[in-house]
Design a protein around this motif. Structure first.
Motif, mmCIF file in Angstrom:
data_model
loop_
_atom_site.group_PDB
_atom_site.id
_atom_site.type_symbol
_atom_site.label_atom_id
_atom_site.label_comp_id
_atom_site.label_asym_id
_atom_site.label_seq_id
_atom_site.Cartn_x
_atom_site.Cartn_y
_atom_site.Cartn_z
ATOM 1 N N CYS A 103 0.831 -1.208 0.000
ATOM 2 C CA CYS A 103 0.000 0.000 0.000
ATOM 3 C C CYS A 103 0.865 1.257 0.000
ATOM 4 O O CYS A 103 1.939 1.274 0.585
ATOM 5 C CB CYS A 103 -0.913 0.009 1.222
ATOM 6 N N LEU A 163 -2.721 -7.040 2.257
ATOM 7 C CA LEU A 163 -2.486 -5.603 2.083
ATOM 8 C C LEU A 163 -1.379 -5.203 3.049
ATOM 9 O O LEU A 163 -1.603 -5.095 4.258
ATOM 10 C CB LEU A 163 -3.764 -4.817 2.404
ATOM 11 N N VAL A 194 -1.008 -1.211 5.483
ATOM 12 C CA VAL A 194 -2.279 -0.643 5.035
ATOM 13 C C VAL A 194 -2.450 0.809 5.503
ATOM 14 O O VAL A 194 -3.166 1.590 4.874
ATOM 15 C CB VAL A 194 -3.438 -1.547 5.516
ATOM 16 N N ALA A 238 -2.116 3.631 2.977
ATOM 17 C CA ALA A 238 -3.165 3.944 2.007
ATOM 18 C C ALA A 238 -4.074 5.052 2.544
ATOM 19 O O ALA A 238 -4.246 5.192 3.753
ATOM 20 C CB ALA A 238 -3.989 2.698 1.720
ATOM 21 N N THR A 282 -8.935 2.642 2.239
ATOM 22 C CA THR A 282 -9.093 1.625 3.278
ATOM 23 C C THR A 282 -10.556 1.243 3.446
ATOM 24 O O THR A 282 -10.888 0.072 3.660
ATOM 25 C CB THR A 282 -8.553 2.167 4.617
#
Ligand code: ADP
Length: 267
Positions: free
Chosen positions: A66, A105, A108, A111, A116
């Protein structure tokens, strides 16, 4: 290039040394199809663990690193223009949900939050993914599992997972393995003999105590393996440690001297 399921099969067993009961707990989460969050610092074995579990459970693995430029369309998919007109291309998340892969992912938190949120419908009882642009409600394959990694050390007010995201996952804590296990990992992955691996782990343990006292992050298992590989390749241990352990982790001259001195007590 067309994404095929076979590209994501984990063919050979990724070597993984368990730290505790994480293999049994992950297997139980898989059986319950409970999304899993792997928490812990970078370089402590989270990715290797997922690769091992995908292999052990016989599922393909789709890994997504990510980043903050990633949009929901990058995950979910988009229409592409080609010679025959427009055609829909599944994003990696959709691909995994459609075909029953484990979707990992990584980091994360990097991101954007709207990205998300795109995973939310897959993590509740609906196990569905609305492909709004395509007008399809995709029901996830029975074998689909969502796994995310999360480094609590990086969290800040701007960059943290929303509670509404966190609470959708079961979580497993990853930390640095205890020294005997970490030395075994360093020896296995780098090819140095056990004594050298043990000394590298001692240096790592000392340096981790400096976290918060001049170092932002502890030395990772990955870094110890890097040092081990240099040593196994014939580099003198002090030079190897300087390059793989000390230089990457700090720019501060005093901290470098302190770490170089620590290395010199072991090599
Ligand atoms: P993370 O995903 O937590 O950033 P990785 O899984 O990439 O970290 O770990 C970095 C490297 O450390 C791996 O490539 C592997 O060589 C090694 N490693 C760490 N922990 C383990 C473990 N428990 N068993 C086997 N290898 C490990």
């Amino acid at each position: 290039m067309k994404d095929t399921l076979d590209q994501h099969r984990v063919a050979a067993e990724p070597w993984y040394k368990p730290q505790g009961d994480e293999v049994a707990l992950f297997t139980a989460a898989w059986t319950a199809r409970m999304p899993v969050m792997l928490k812990g610092p970078t370089g402590c074995g989270k990715t290797r663990f997922v690769e091992h579990m995908a292999w052990a459970l016989g599922r393909p693995l789709v890994t997504i690193a990510c980043n903050e430029d990633m949009t929901a369309s990058d995950l979910v998919g988009r229409f592409l223009l080609d010679a025959e007109g427009t055609r829909w291309q599944d994003g990696p998340l959709t691909f995994a949900a459609r075909h029953g892969a484990i979707c990992y992912l990584d980091e994360v938190v990097e991101a954007r939050q709207d990205t998300t949120v795109a995973i939310h419908p897959l993590t509740d009882d609906r196990r569905a993914l609305p492909l709004e642009k395509k007008g399809e409600l995709l029901r996830a394959h029975a074998d689909f599992l969502l796994v995310i990694s999360y480094n609590p050390g990086y969290q800040s007010l701007m960059k943290d997972l929303k509670q509404s995201t966190k609470q959708r996952f079961g979580a497993l804590d990853f930390t640095w393995p205890e020294p005997g296990i970490e030395a075994e990992i360093v020896a296995h992955e780098s090819g140095v003999e056990a004594g050298t691996a043990g000394r590298l782990v001692e240096i790592g343990t000392r340096a981790r105590n400096l976290k918060g006292h001049g170092l932002d992050e502890g030395l990772s298992t990955r870094m110890l393996i890097h040092a081990g590989r240099l040593i196994a390749g014939g580099v003198a241990p002090r030079a190897a440690c300087s390059m793989a352990l000390v230089r990457p982790i700090t720019d501060d001259p005093d901290m470098r001297d302190a770490l170089d001195a620590a290395v010199a007590t072991w090599f």
